[in-house]
Design an enzyme around this catalytic site. Sequence first.
Site, PDB file in Angstrom:
ATOM      1  N   ARG A   1      -4.091  -2.832   2.614  1.00 24.93           N
ATOM      2  CA  ARG A   1      -2.806  -3.256   3.563  1.00 24.93           C
ATOM      3  C   ARG A   1      -3.097  -4.473   4.322  1.00 24.93           C
ATOM      4  O   ARG A   1      -2.340  -5.392   4.394  1.00 24.93           O
ATOM      5  CB  ARG A   1      -2.818  -2.101   4.544  1.00 24.93           C
ATOM      6  CG  ARG A   1      -2.643  -0.715   4.224  1.00 24.93           C
ATOM      7  CD  ARG A   1      -1.234  -0.486   3.877  1.00 24.93           C
ATOM      8  NE  ARG A   1      -0.295  -0.864   4.944  1.00 24.93           N
ATOM      9  CZ  ARG A   1       1.064  -0.620   4.899  1.00 24.93           C
ATOM     10  NH1 ARG A   1       1.396   0.128   4.053  1.00 24.93           N
ATOM     11  NH2 ARG A   1       2.004  -0.992   5.733  1.00 24.93           N
TER      12      ARG A   1
ATOM     13  N   THR B   1       4.859  -5.689   6.715  1.00 28.59           N
ATOM     14  CA  THR B   1       6.115  -5.133   6.074  1.00 28.59           C
ATOM     15  C   THR B   1       7.052  -6.365   5.652  1.00 28.59           C
ATOM     16  O   THR B   1       7.816  -6.635   4.702  1.00 28.59           O
ATOM     17  CB  THR B   1       6.692  -3.989   6.615  1.00 28.59           C
ATOM     18  OG1 THR B   1       5.739  -2.825   6.581  1.00 28.59           O
ATOM     19  CG2 THR B   1       7.876  -3.306   5.700  1.00 28.59           C
TER      20      THR B   1
ATOM     21  N   ARG C   1       2.420 -10.761   0.726  1.00 25.31           N
ATOM     22  CA  ARG C   1       3.900 -10.821   1.455  1.00 25.31           C
ATOM     23  C   ARG C   1       4.148 -12.166   2.117  1.00 25.31           C
ATOM     24  O   ARG C   1       5.359 -12.529   1.759  1.00 25.31           O
ATOM     25  CB  ARG C   1       3.984  -9.748   2.454  1.00 25.31           C
ATOM     26  CG  ARG C   1       4.197  -8.360   1.426  1.00 25.31           C
ATOM     27  CD  ARG C   1       4.298  -6.996   2.554  1.00 25.31           C
ATOM     28  NE  ARG C   1       4.615  -6.110   1.958  1.00 25.31           N
ATOM     29  CZ  ARG C   1       4.461  -4.567   2.308  1.00 25.31           C
ATOM     30  NH1 ARG C   1       3.863  -4.566   3.363  1.00 25.31           N
ATOM     31  NH2 ARG C   1       4.896  -3.615   1.750  1.00 25.31           N
TER      32      ARG C   1
ATOM     33  N   PHE D   1      17.684   2.364   5.532  1.00 24.27           N
ATOM     34  CA  PHE D   1      17.520   1.564   4.281  1.00 24.27           C
ATOM     35  C   PHE D   1      17.249   2.268   3.016  1.00 24.27           C
ATOM     36  O   PHE D   1      17.054   1.993   2.292  1.00 24.27           O
ATOM     37  CB  PHE D   1      16.545   0.501   4.595  1.00 24.27           C
ATOM     38  CG  PHE D   1      15.080   1.078   5.345  1.00 24.27           C
ATOM     39  CD1 PHE D   1      14.271   1.623   4.217  1.00 24.27           C
ATOM     40  CD2 PHE D   1      14.979   1.035   6.575  1.00 24.27           C
ATOM     41  CE1 PHE D   1      13.038   2.356   4.708  1.00 24.27           C
ATOM     42  CE2 PHE D   1      13.625   1.531   6.972  1.00 24.27           C
ATOM     43  CZ  PHE D   1      12.763   1.793   6.007  1.00 24.27           C
TER      44      PHE D   1
ATOM     45  N   ASN E   1       9.783  -6.839  -0.559  1.00 20.21           N
ATOM     46  CA  ASN E   1       8.484  -7.348  -0.317  1.00 20.21           C
ATOM     47  C   ASN E   1       7.329  -7.184  -1.188  1.00 20.21           C
ATOM     48  O   ASN E   1       6.125  -7.138  -0.715  1.00 20.21           O
ATOM     49  CB  ASN E   1       8.123  -6.751   0.886  1.00 20.21           C
ATOM     50  CG  ASN E   1       8.031  -5.146   1.186  1.00 20.21           C
ATOM     51  OD1 ASN E   1       8.092  -4.810   0.122  1.00 20.21           O
ATOM     52  ND2 ASN E   1       7.983  -4.634   2.455  1.00 20.21           N
TER      53      ASN E   1
ATOM     54  N   GLU F   1      -0.091   9.981  -3.656  1.00 23.46           N
ATOM     55  CA  GLU F   1       0.520   8.792  -4.232  1.00 23.46           C
ATOM     56  C   GLU F   1       0.048   8.803  -5.687  1.00 23.46           C
ATOM     57  O   GLU F   1       0.672   8.439  -6.573  1.00 23.46           O
ATOM     58  CB  GLU F   1       0.811   7.852  -3.382  1.00 23.46           C
ATOM     59  CG  GLU F   1       1.820   7.861  -2.394  1.00 23.46           C
ATOM     60  CD  GLU F   1       2.020   6.635  -1.336  1.00 23.46           C
ATOM     61  OE1 GLU F   1       2.601   6.669  -0.287  1.00 23.46           O
ATOM     62  OE2 GLU F   1       1.156   5.659  -1.274  1.00 23.46           O
TER      63      GLU F   1
ATOM     64  N   HIS G   1       3.577  -2.305  -2.487  1.00 24.20           N
ATOM     65  CA  HIS G   1       3.509  -1.123  -1.786  1.00 24.20           C
ATOM     66  C   HIS G   1       2.211  -0.771  -1.813  1.00 24.20           C
ATOM     67  O   HIS G   1       1.332  -1.076  -2.888  1.00 24.20           O
ATOM     68  CB  HIS G   1       4.274   0.243  -2.487  1.00 24.20           C
ATOM     69  CG  HIS G   1       4.024   1.527  -1.871  1.00 24.20           C
ATOM     70  ND1 HIS G   1       4.386   1.933  -0.803  1.00 24.20           N
ATOM     71  CD2 HIS G   1       2.878   2.246  -2.098  1.00 24.20           C
ATOM     72  CE1 HIS G   1       3.964   2.988  -0.604  1.00 24.20           C
ATOM     73  NE2 HIS G   1       2.928   3.468  -1.195  1.00 24.20           N
TER      74      HIS G   1
ATOM     75  N   TYR H   1       9.913   8.089  -2.126  1.00 29.35           N
ATOM     76  CA  TYR H   1       9.678   7.293  -0.855  1.00 29.35           C
ATOM     77  C   TYR H   1      10.631   8.448   0.134  1.00 29.35           C
ATOM     78  O   TYR H   1      11.342   8.173   0.972  1.00 29.35           O
ATOM     79  CB  TYR H   1      10.602   6.403  -0.965  1.00 29.35           C
ATOM     80  CG  TYR H   1      10.125   4.989  -0.888  1.00 29.35           C
ATOM     81  CD1 TYR H   1       8.942   4.608  -0.153  1.00 29.35           C
ATOM     82  CD2 TYR H   1      10.051   4.078  -2.017  1.00 29.35           C
ATOM     83  CE1 TYR H   1       8.220   3.377  -0.163  1.00 29.35           C
ATOM     84  CE2 TYR H   1       9.288   2.976  -2.198  1.00 29.35           C
ATOM     85  CZ  TYR H   1       8.433   2.545  -1.303  1.00 29.35           C
ATOM     86  OH  TYR H   1       7.524   1.184  -1.379  1.00 29.35           O
TER      87      TYR H   1
ATOM     88  N   LYS I   1       6.137  -4.441  -6.979  1.00 25.95           N
ATOM     89  CA  LYS I   1       7.654  -4.230  -6.904  1.00 25.95           C
ATOM     90  C   LYS I   1       8.666  -4.929  -7.926  1.00 25.95           C
ATOM     91  O   LYS I   1       8.071  -6.067  -8.132  1.00 25.95           O
ATOM     92  CB  LYS I   1       8.028  -4.207  -5.600  1.00 25.95           C
ATOM     93  CG  LYS I   1       7.563  -3.014  -4.515  1.00 25.95           C
ATOM     94  CD  LYS I   1       7.994  -3.085  -3.094  1.00 25.95           C
ATOM     95  CE  LYS I   1       7.377  -2.066  -2.161  1.00 25.95           C
ATOM     96  NZ  LYS I   1       8.052  -2.201  -0.680  1.00 25.95           N
TER      97      LYS I   1
HETATM   98  P1  DAT Z   1       5.288  -0.417   4.056  1.00 24.81           P
HETATM   99  O1  DAT Z   1       5.587  -0.907   2.860  1.00 24.81           O
HETATM  100  O2  DAT Z   1       4.687  -1.825   4.879  1.00 24.81           O
HETATM  101  O3  DAT Z   1       4.214   0.696   4.180  1.00 24.81           O
HETATM  102  P2  DAT Z   1       7.284   1.158   5.331  1.00 24.81           P
HETATM  103  O4  DAT Z   1       6.516   2.122   4.783  1.00 24.81           O
HETATM  104  O5  DAT Z   1       7.606   1.150   6.731  1.00 24.81           O
HETATM  105  O6  DAT Z   1       6.576  -0.200   5.027  1.00 24.81           O
HETATM  106  O7  DAT Z   1       8.681   1.125   4.419  1.00 24.81           O
HETATM  107  C1  DAT Z   1       8.561   1.292   3.009  1.00 24.81           C
HETATM  108  C2  DAT Z   1       9.494   0.187   2.639  1.00 24.81           C
HETATM  109  O8  DAT Z   1      10.838   0.287   2.851  1.00 24.81           O
HETATM  110  C3  DAT Z   1       9.068  -1.254   2.933  1.00 24.81           C
HETATM  111  O9  DAT Z   1       8.106  -1.717   2.181  1.00 24.81           O
HETATM  112  C4  DAT Z   1      10.567  -1.931   2.550  1.00 24.81           C
HETATM  113  C5  DAT Z   1      11.545  -0.917   3.196  1.00 24.81           C
HETATM  114  N1  DAT Z   1      11.785  -1.315   4.591  1.00 24.81           N
HETATM  115  C6  DAT Z   1      11.131  -0.873   5.491  1.00 24.81           C
HETATM  116  N2  DAT Z   1      11.937  -1.335   6.465  1.00 24.81           N
HETATM  117  C7  DAT Z   1      12.912  -1.761   6.227  1.00 24.81           C
HETATM  118  C8  DAT Z   1      14.042  -2.507   6.829  1.00 24.81           C
HETATM  119  N3  DAT Z   1      14.004  -2.653   8.075  1.00 24.81           N
HETATM  120  N4  DAT Z   1      14.872  -3.084   6.031  1.00 24.81           N
HETATM  121  C9  DAT Z   1      15.146  -2.867   4.663  1.00 24.81           C
HETATM  122  N5  DAT Z   1      13.958  -2.396   4.075  1.00 24.81           N
HETATM  123  C10 DAT Z   1      12.789  -1.773   4.588  1.00 24.81           C
HETATM  124 MG    MG Z   2       4.766   2.572   4.074  1.00 28.20          MG
END
Ligand code: DAT
Ligand code: MG
Length: 140
Positions: free
Chosen positions: A87, A93, A104, A59, A114, A128, A117, A51, A11
Amino acid sequence: MAIERTLSIIKPDATRRNLTGKINAKFEDAGLRIIAQKRIQLTKAQAGVFYAVHKERPFYDELCEFMASEPVVVQVLEGENAITKNREVMGATNPADAAEGTIRAEFAESVGENSVHGSDAPDTAKDEIGFFFSQLEIVG
Ligand code: DAT
Ligand code: MG
């Protein structure tokens, strides 16, 4: 165990800090092979499509803005149980919850920024990978 492929993105917070090589070393040390890779600049609209599953989350706008803020490196990783293994290498996350030694835990700046992805299941991995790569670009 099955050989799988998964979609990884390094990212903007990580490309900005020149961490691509250090992150790739984590994948390779875990036995994941980088079988496709390119550096691209996403538009906010493209990030929004990628996304879309999160479009109702508070968010979402910030996430799309962030993903389009600097170049990203998109990759296909291949290996035994690649989806789960990636993962694990990524960590949770929220970097505050990520296990020691994970990408991370070492590199992420916040839950939003973070560093990486990774696809979360076989069907999303397939979709994807197809979002970013043609068959010709993937050399396993
Ligand atoms: P991951 O990337 O671990 O699969 P996710 O699919 O739940 O996590 O969310 C996608 C992305 O969205 C994540 O990498 C960062 C952002 N995100 C998730 N939860 C968030 C939050 N509470 N505040 C801000 N950004 C967030
Ligand atoms: Mg995800």
